[in-house]
Design an enzyme around this catalytic site. Structure first.
Site, PDB file in Angstrom:
ATOM      1  CG  HIS A  12      36.880  41.502  35.167  1.00  0.00           C
ATOM      2  ND1 HIS A  12      36.389  41.818  33.966  1.00  0.00           N
ATOM      3  CD2 HIS A  12      36.725  42.720  35.941  1.00  0.00           C
ATOM      4  CE1 HIS A  12      36.073  43.498  33.846  1.00  0.00           C
ATOM      5  NE2 HIS A  12      36.038  43.583  35.313  1.00  0.00           N
TER       6      HIS A  12
HETATM    7  C1  BDR Z   1      41.108  42.831  35.545  1.00  0.00           C
HETATM    8  O1  BDR Z   1      41.838  43.858  36.100  1.00  0.00           O
HETATM    9  C2  BDR Z   1      41.636  43.704  37.553  1.00  0.00           C
HETATM   10  O2  BDR Z   1      41.348  44.878  38.204  1.00  0.00           O
HETATM   11  C3  BDR Z   1      40.852  42.455  37.936  1.00  0.00           C
HETATM   12  O3  BDR Z   1      41.184  41.776  38.964  1.00  0.00           O
HETATM   13  C4  BDR Z   1      40.793  41.856  36.659  1.00  0.00           C
HETATM   14  O4  BDR Z   1      42.035  40.772  36.873  1.00  0.00           O
HETATM   15  C5  BDR Z   1      40.099  43.319  34.848  1.00  0.00           C
HETATM   16  O5  BDR Z   1      40.684  44.085  33.767  1.00  0.00           O
END
Ligand code: BDR
Ligand code: CA
Length: 304
Positions: free
Chosen positions: A233
């Site tokens: 992400h």
């Molecule tokens: C987001 O949630 C976190 O667990 C990750 O780092 C990312 O920023 C994805 O949904």
């Protein structure tokens, strides 16, 4: 460029890619994937491991604006960065808990327009701007990893960062700030393939070993892992800052659900005129994105 994050495996990779591709002026940390003492320590350790001791970490909010903290140990482990045994000495004492004051000092002295990337819950960003609206006009670009148009990862409706602090996310979405939202719609397209582990090892450096061990853990735990790979992400948020042309963008007027518990953190497009300053990523050229990401890791390796 300023980074606000909650490392976290994908935040850690995003931090490395940002170090290679942007001038990182400092890192502020927020509670999210883990408690803020842990996310701060993780940021510090990653920076130290790649010899960026000069980049300072500033600890921010320990909990969302109005709610209790929800963390993600099921994804990132009890340390927030499980999988790798950091051999570098922990420098927790070098982490001041002064994110708000530091941002104010930096922004007020910075002759450049503000470029900001946020890859955790938006608590720090909202808390800062709510009290200091005069800085809003100075923001050239805010890239946010969070939200989703049609899916969720912590609930069927909500993405984790927006779920953790929906009040902050909603407030930020309502402002007249040039925002690019990088949500699950694109991060679930760009999957890091399992052969990435071998590629990390092939870097033949401590950074490569760290990435190998961290992602070996993450490959087992990321809830949206597929045989083809895992989403990374936060790295896409850095990609969106450096190469917005890798993405397709749609203008939208966004809101985030705060009242109905079942839909908490859900991002929706409000009907009517789109907010011209807010764009959501709806598509990504994954081949160009990953080619760029690997080239940035190779570059960082050479700089080390
Ligand atoms: C987001 O949630 C976190 O667990 C990750 O780092 C990312 O920023 C994805 O949904
Ligand atoms: Ca994150």
């Amino acid at each position: 460029m300023y980074l606000d994050m909650d490392p976290g495996h994908d935040d850690a990779l995003a931090l490395l890619v940002a170090l290679a591709s942007l001038k990182v002026k400092g890192v502020t940390t927020v509670a999210g994937n883990q408690t803020v003492d842990k996310t701060s320590r993780n940021a510090r350790r990653v920076l130290d491991l790649v010899h960026c001791e000069n980049i300072t970490v500033h600890q921010g909010a320990a909990k969302p604006l109005f709610r209790s903290l929800v963390t993600a140990p099921h994804v990132h482990g009890s340390s927030g960065l499980d999988g790798y045994h950091f051999r570098v000495p922990a420098r927790e004492k070098d982490i001041p808990a002064d994110a708000q004051q530091w941002l104010e000092r930096e922004f007020s002295q910075d002759p450049d327009d503000i470029c900001w990337i946020a890859t955790g819950p938006l608590t720090n960003v909202a808390a800062f701007l709510i009290g200091r609206g005069e800085y809003i006009a100075r923001i050239k670009q805010l890239i946010v990893m969070g939200g989703a148009l049609n899916q969720g990862n912590i609930t069927p409706y909500a993405e984790f960062n927006y779920y953790v602090d929906p009040d902050a996310a909603h407030w930020v979405m309502m402002q007249d700030i040039p925002i690019k939202v990088v949500g699950l719609d694109v991060t679930h397209q760009a999957l890091l393939e399992p052969n990435a582990l071998a590629r990390f090892s092939a870097l033949e450096s401590e950074m490569g070993r760290m990435l190998h061990d961290l992602f070996a853990f993450y490959f087992k735990h990321e809830p949206n892992r597929r045989p083809q790979g895992v989403p990374v992400h936060d790295v896409l948020a850095v990609g969106a800052m450096v190469h917005p042309e890798f993405f397709s963008w749609q203008q939208a007027h966004l809101m985030v659900e705060r009242c109905h518990e079942r839909y908490r953190g859900q991002m929706t497009v409000m009907p009517g005129t789109a907010n011209p300053s807010t764009e959501v990523a709806v598509d990504v050229d994954t081949v160009r994105f990953f080619d760029w990401m690997w080239s940035m890791l190779a570059l960082l390796q050479r700089k080390e």
